[in-house]
Scaffold this active site. Structure first.
Site, PDB file in Angstrom:
ATOM      1  N   LYS A   1      28.738  48.078  52.472  1.00 62.81           N
ATOM      2  CA  LYS A   1      28.928  49.496  54.029  1.00 62.81           C
ATOM      3  C   LYS A   1      30.276  49.526  54.442  1.00 62.81           C
ATOM      4  O   LYS A   1      30.960  49.123  53.706  1.00 62.81           O
ATOM      5  CB  LYS A   1      28.038  48.268  55.019  1.00 62.81           C
ATOM      6  CG  LYS A   1      27.026  48.106  54.911  1.00 62.81           C
ATOM      7  CD  LYS A   1      26.457  46.970  55.771  1.00 62.81           C
ATOM      8  CE  LYS A   1      24.976  46.242  56.297  1.00 62.81           C
ATOM      9  NZ  LYS A   1      25.096  45.637  57.233  1.00 62.81           N
TER      10      LYS A   1
ATOM     11  N   ASP B   1      30.393  45.232  38.420  1.00 61.43           N
ATOM     12  CA  ASP B   1      28.779  46.316  37.831  1.00 61.43           C
ATOM     13  C   ASP B   1      28.090  46.901  38.624  1.00 61.43           C
ATOM     14  O   ASP B   1      27.311  47.485  39.272  1.00 61.43           O
ATOM     15  CB  ASP B   1      27.659  45.283  38.171  1.00 61.43           C
ATOM     16  CG  ASP B   1      27.871  44.157  38.818  1.00 61.43           C
ATOM     17  OD1 ASP B   1      28.857  44.124  39.885  1.00 61.43           O
ATOM     18  OD2 ASP B   1      26.776  43.253  39.014  1.00 61.43           O
TER      19      ASP B   1
ATOM     20  N   GLU C   1      42.677  32.325  44.098  1.00 59.81           N
ATOM     21  CA  GLU C   1      41.016  32.582  44.990  1.00 59.81           C
ATOM     22  C   GLU C   1      41.526  32.672  46.270  1.00 59.81           C
ATOM     23  O   GLU C   1      41.831  31.498  46.581  1.00 59.81           O
ATOM     24  CB  GLU C   1      40.318  31.699  44.433  1.00 59.81           C
ATOM     25  CG  GLU C   1      38.484  31.543  44.716  1.00 59.81           C
ATOM     26  CD  GLU C   1      37.613  32.413  44.807  1.00 59.81           C
ATOM     27  OE1 GLU C   1      37.338  33.163  45.295  1.00 59.81           O
ATOM     28  OE2 GLU C   1      37.559  33.769  43.532  1.00 59.81           O
TER      29      GLU C   1
ATOM     30  N   ASP D   1      33.904  41.261  45.050  1.00 60.04           N
ATOM     31  CA  ASP D   1      33.179  41.821  46.607  1.00 60.04           C
ATOM     32  C   ASP D   1      32.966  43.185  46.675  1.00 60.04           C
ATOM     33  O   ASP D   1      33.938  43.748  46.969  1.00 60.04           O
ATOM     34  CB  ASP D   1      33.194  41.133  47.716  1.00 60.04           C
ATOM     35  CG  ASP D   1      32.067  40.610  48.305  1.00 60.04           C
ATOM     36  OD1 ASP D   1      31.367  41.848  48.573  1.00 60.04           O
ATOM     37  OD2 ASP D   1      31.882  40.241  48.981  1.00 60.04           O
TER      38      ASP D   1
END
Length: 170
Positions: free
Chosen positions: A83, A115, A30, A79
């Protein structure tokens, strides 16, 4: 480890997997140090001998993992970096896919979940360019893994998400 959890977040999946599978070693990486410290404190407090976590950014590759040593890699809810100018920040890229291919055993599996439809399309594009994997969408019947924190959130909020089982080609 024989299971690698890339981007393990707050560790819900990693910890549940370790508890359900005491004979299988799972290792999470992580990028957020505070999350890693918290997960590590739970691992130590619960004396989970089959779980580990490390503060690490996979954009540096996976040089500490032996080739063809991992049964499964889990990459869940990354993430999305919506953009276009930030797409270069996506950790899931050709270099990481090559590293995943290298560390997976010949019968290994990469599990993906998101998702964001755009992320799914992007991941498929990266995987198709590599050619070392067979991509299949997974149904509930094909998915015998604990739920992630984000997956539980998606279910609670009725947000659709996509699961894929990606097998290493021989």
């Amino acid at each position: 480890p024989t299971v690698l959890d890339i981007g393990c977040g707050r560790g819900g999946f990693l910890l549940e997997y370790a508890l359900r599978n005491p004979g299988i070693n799972i290792f999470g990486v992580e990028v957020r140090k505070q999350a890693v410290e918290w997960i590590d404190s739970i691992i130590k407090g619960e004396q989970l001998l089959n779980a580990g976590v490390e503060w690490y950014n996979t954009t540096n590759g996976l040089p500490f993992i032996t080739s063809e040593s991992v049964d499964a890699v889990c990459y869940f809810f990354p993430d999305p970096w919506h953009k276009k100018k930030h797409h270069k920040r996506r950790a899931f890229n050709s270099s990481l896919v090559q590293e995943i291919h290298r560390v997976l055993k010949p019968t290994g599996t990469l599990y993906l979940m998101t998702d964001v439809e755009e992320v799914d399309a992007y991941q498929q594009e990266v995987l198709q360019a590599h050619t070392g994997f067979e991509f299949t969408y997974a149904s509930d019947d094909d998915w015998d893994l604990p739920r992630t924190d984000h997956e539980n959130f998606s279910i609670k909020k009725n947000i659709p998400y996509i699961r894929a089982t990606v097998r290493k080609r021989l």
